[in-house]
Scaffold this active site. Sequence first.
Site, PDB file in Angstrom:
ATOM      1  N   TYR A 145       6.131  12.548  -5.667  1.00 53.68           N
ATOM      2  CA  TYR A 145       5.680  12.625  -4.268  1.00 53.68           C
ATOM      3  C   TYR A 145       4.913  11.339  -3.933  1.00 53.68           C
ATOM      4  CZ  TYR A 145       6.650  17.705  -4.470  1.00 53.68           C
ATOM      5  OH  TYR A 145       7.226  18.946  -4.609  1.00 53.68           O
TER       6      TYR A 145
ATOM      7  N   HIS B 117      10.687  19.232 -12.622  1.00 59.27           N
ATOM      8  CA  HIS B 117      11.007  19.247 -11.189  1.00 59.27           C
ATOM      9  C   HIS B 117      12.453  19.659 -10.953  1.00 59.27           C
ATOM     10  CE1 HIS B 117       9.509  17.055  -7.323  1.00 59.27           C
ATOM     11  NE2 HIS B 117      10.142  18.162  -7.022  1.00 59.27           N
TER      12      HIS B 117
ATOM     13  N   PRO C 156       7.455  28.110   1.458  1.00 61.37           N
ATOM     14  CA  PRO C 156       7.398  29.538   1.795  1.00 61.37           C
ATOM     15  C   PRO C 156       7.386  29.803   3.302  1.00 61.37           C
ATOM     16  CG  PRO C 156       5.239  28.779   1.144  1.00 61.37           C
ATOM     17  CD  PRO C 156       6.186  27.628   0.879  1.00 61.37           C
TER      18      PRO C 156
ATOM     19  N   GLY D 190       9.393  28.161   5.275  1.00 60.98           N
ATOM     20  CA  GLY D 190      10.633  27.567   5.779  1.00 60.98           C
ATOM     21  C   GLY D 190      10.370  26.187   6.365  1.00 60.98           C
TER      22      GLY D 190
HETATM   23  N1  LIG Z   1       9.923  22.212  -6.479  1.00 58.83           N
HETATM   24  C1  LIG Z   1      10.449  21.599  -5.460  1.00 58.83           C
HETATM   25  O1  LIG Z   1      11.544  21.046  -5.545  1.00 58.83           O
HETATM   26  C2  LIG Z   1       9.730  21.604  -4.137  1.00 58.83           C
HETATM   27  C3  LIG Z   1      10.415  21.279  -2.952  1.00 58.83           C
HETATM   28  C4  LIG Z   1       9.717  21.313  -1.747  1.00 58.83           C
HETATM   29  C5  LIG Z   1       8.367  21.673  -1.734  1.00 58.83           C
HETATM   30  N2  LIG Z   1       7.725  21.947  -2.905  1.00 58.83           N
HETATM   31  C6  LIG Z   1       6.296  22.329  -2.920  1.00 58.83           C
HETATM   32  O2  LIG Z   1       6.084  23.404  -2.016  1.00 58.83           O
HETATM   33  C7  LIG Z   1       5.029  23.081  -1.125  1.00 58.83           C
HETATM   34  C8  LIG Z   1       5.222  23.758   0.217  1.00 58.83           C
HETATM   35  O3  LIG Z   1       6.514  23.513   0.753  1.00 58.83           O
HETATM   36  P1  LIG Z   1       6.790  22.680   2.080  1.00 58.83           P
HETATM   37  O4  LIG Z   1       5.608  21.857   2.430  1.00 58.83           O
HETATM   38  O5  LIG Z   1       8.107  22.029   1.875  1.00 58.83           O
HETATM   39  O6  LIG Z   1       7.062  23.792   3.185  1.00 58.83           O
HETATM   40  P2  LIG Z   1       6.227  24.971   3.849  1.00 58.83           P
HETATM   41  O7  LIG Z   1       4.997  25.225   3.107  1.00 58.83           O
HETATM   42  O8  LIG Z   1       7.202  26.073   4.044  1.00 58.83           O
HETATM   43  O9  LIG Z   1       5.920  24.384   5.299  1.00 58.83           O
HETATM   44  C9  LIG Z   1       5.156  23.230   5.517  1.00 58.83           C
HETATM   45  C10 LIG Z   1       5.180  22.949   7.013  1.00 58.83           C
HETATM   46  O10 LIG Z   1       4.626  24.056   7.711  1.00 58.83           O
HETATM   47  C11 LIG Z   1       3.516  23.644   8.502  1.00 58.83           C
HETATM   48  N3  LIG Z   1       2.509  24.715   8.407  1.00 58.83           N
HETATM   49  C12 LIG Z   1       1.788  25.067   7.313  1.00 58.83           C
HETATM   50  N4  LIG Z   1       1.008  26.135   7.589  1.00 58.83           N
HETATM   51  C13 LIG Z   1       1.231  26.451   8.885  1.00 58.83           C
HETATM   52  C14 LIG Z   1       0.698  27.451   9.739  1.00 58.83           C
HETATM   53  N5  LIG Z   1      -0.187  28.342   9.301  1.00 58.83           N
HETATM   54  N6  LIG Z   1       1.142  27.482  11.018  1.00 58.83           N
HETATM   55  C15 LIG Z   1       2.051  26.592  11.475  1.00 58.83           C
HETATM   56  N7  LIG Z   1       2.594  25.618  10.702  1.00 58.83           N
HETATM   57  C16 LIG Z   1       2.175  25.551   9.419  1.00 58.83           C
HETATM   58  C17 LIG Z   1       3.049  22.330   7.902  1.00 58.83           C
HETATM   59  O11 LIG Z   1       2.427  21.557   8.894  1.00 58.83           O
HETATM   60  P3  LIG Z   1       1.427  20.335   8.603  1.00 58.83           P
HETATM   61  O12 LIG Z   1       1.906  19.662   7.363  1.00 58.83           O
HETATM   62  O13 LIG Z   1       1.601  19.497   9.826  1.00 58.83           O
HETATM   63  O14 LIG Z   1       0.060  20.858   8.459  1.00 58.83           O
HETATM   64  C18 LIG Z   1       4.374  21.731   7.416  1.00 58.83           C
HETATM   65  O15 LIG Z   1       5.056  21.112   8.483  1.00 58.83           O
HETATM   66  C19 LIG Z   1       5.059  21.549  -1.060  1.00 58.83           C
HETATM   67  O16 LIG Z   1       3.828  21.028  -0.617  1.00 58.83           O
HETATM   68  C20 LIG Z   1       5.369  21.199  -2.491  1.00 58.83           C
HETATM   69  O17 LIG Z   1       4.175  21.225  -3.255  1.00 58.83           O
HETATM   70  C21 LIG Z   1       8.392  21.928  -4.085  1.00 58.83           C
END
Ligand SMILES: NC(=O)c1ccc[n+]([C@@H]2O[C@H](COP(=O)([O-])OP(=O)(O)OC[C@H]3O[C@@H](n4cnc5c(N)ncnc54)[C@H](OP(=O)(O)O)[C@@H]3O)[C@@H](O)[C@H]2O)c1
Length: 324
Positions: free
Chosen positions: A59, A133, A213, A215
């Site tokens: 990252y 990963h 989580p 989406g």
């Molecule tokens: N293992 C893997 O291959 C892999 C792949 C992807 C992700 N990950 C991990 O999973 C974590 C989470 O996944 P993700 O960031 O892809 O997606 P996510 O948690 O589903 O969504 C993140 C998005 O949602 C927004 N958000 C968060 N909380 C919110 C709320 N309460 N209300 C409205 N919008 C909200 C964030 O906005 P802001 O950022 O603008 O605050 C960001 O745009 C990552 O940080 C990473 O550590 C792992």
Amino acid sequence: MRNTTLGADGPQVGVIGLGAMGMSFAYDMAAPRDEATSVSVIHQALDLGMTLIDTADVYGPYTNEELLGRALAGRRDRAVIATKVGMEAIDPTGGPGGSPLVRPNGRPGHVRAAIDGSLRRLGTDHVDLYQLHRVDPEVPIEETWGAMAEAVTAGKVRHLGLSEVGVEQIRRAQAVHPVTTVQSEFSLWSRDVQAEVLPYCAQQGIGLLPYSPLGRGFLAGRFASFDELPQKDQRRRLPRFQQDNLRANLDIAAKVREVADRIGVTPAQVALAWLVAQGPHVVPIPGTKTPAYLADNAGAADVRLSPADLAELDAIPAPVGARY
Ligand SMILES: NC(=O)c1ccc[n+]([C@@H]2O[C@H](COP(=O)([O-])OP(=O)(O)OC[C@H]3O[C@@H](n4cnc5c(N)ncnc54)[C@H](OP(=O)(O)O)[C@@H]3O)[C@@H](O)[C@H]2O)c1
């Protein structure tokens, strides 16, 4: 926030964690990074009991671990650090939209060399959870996992986890060294793991960490059209976010909002509470760099969905468009 145990042998963590990726990588890459706010969001997470914090060496590359290291200075013992190895950036701007181009690298030499860099950037002498990963299709998982297990023996890592794997790959890794967690995309619109991985993890005492989580924000009610996505943002190339698919998928976000409005919480809280209800071994890691969203996500730990709410959410149809 109440705690749960990560896998049979892992540490205690809050039932909802924090994903740090979006603070440095993948989303809204053209916008200036606001490190001070990101650091305060990490502190806020610890104060609210969201102790599991997820990052990866790729990252940035590297800048997300550095950010976490700076944020945890003086607070290291309050956090359960989960980082990842096994992906490398082969071109800093050669990926889609000028993002880094990354690929799996599970060669033992790469894995052995990577942990010291992660420890230095994170400012710690041990990582609590070291995750693979992606499985490198050109390297037997036993070789990669064996090299990661050496870091446990050396005292640099406490526990090992996998990411984006099927049951057969989990079994092969287990034969070499215990698997404490599996990280998979899992949410109301990504439920593939429910068929095999989720029950297998429950049966084996393996923690399941749902990534993306919310989406990637869609389930929280963000992004009603493709044009709302920031420039230089990974979501711009994901099938579900393409305009026609996104429009078709709005019914899913509307259903989540309907349940949220009825019980007086936010859509993000419904999406996270649904995951927490999938089992005591499930610890979602929502990503945010926004203080209000962090507080919202922490509040999901107190949301109890009724059997009728859960049934209604279970009935949400599959989305249009693949995950990647
Ligand atoms: N293992 C893997 O291959 C892999 C792949 C992807 C992700 N990950 C991990 O999973 C974590 C989470 O996944 P993700 O960031 O892809 O997606 P996510 O948690 O589903 O969504 C993140 C998005 O949602 C927004 N958000 C968060 N909380 C919110 C709320 N309460 N209300 C409205 N919008 C909200 C964030 O906005 P802001 O950022 O603008 O605050 C960001 O745009 C990552 O940080 C990473 O550590 C792992």
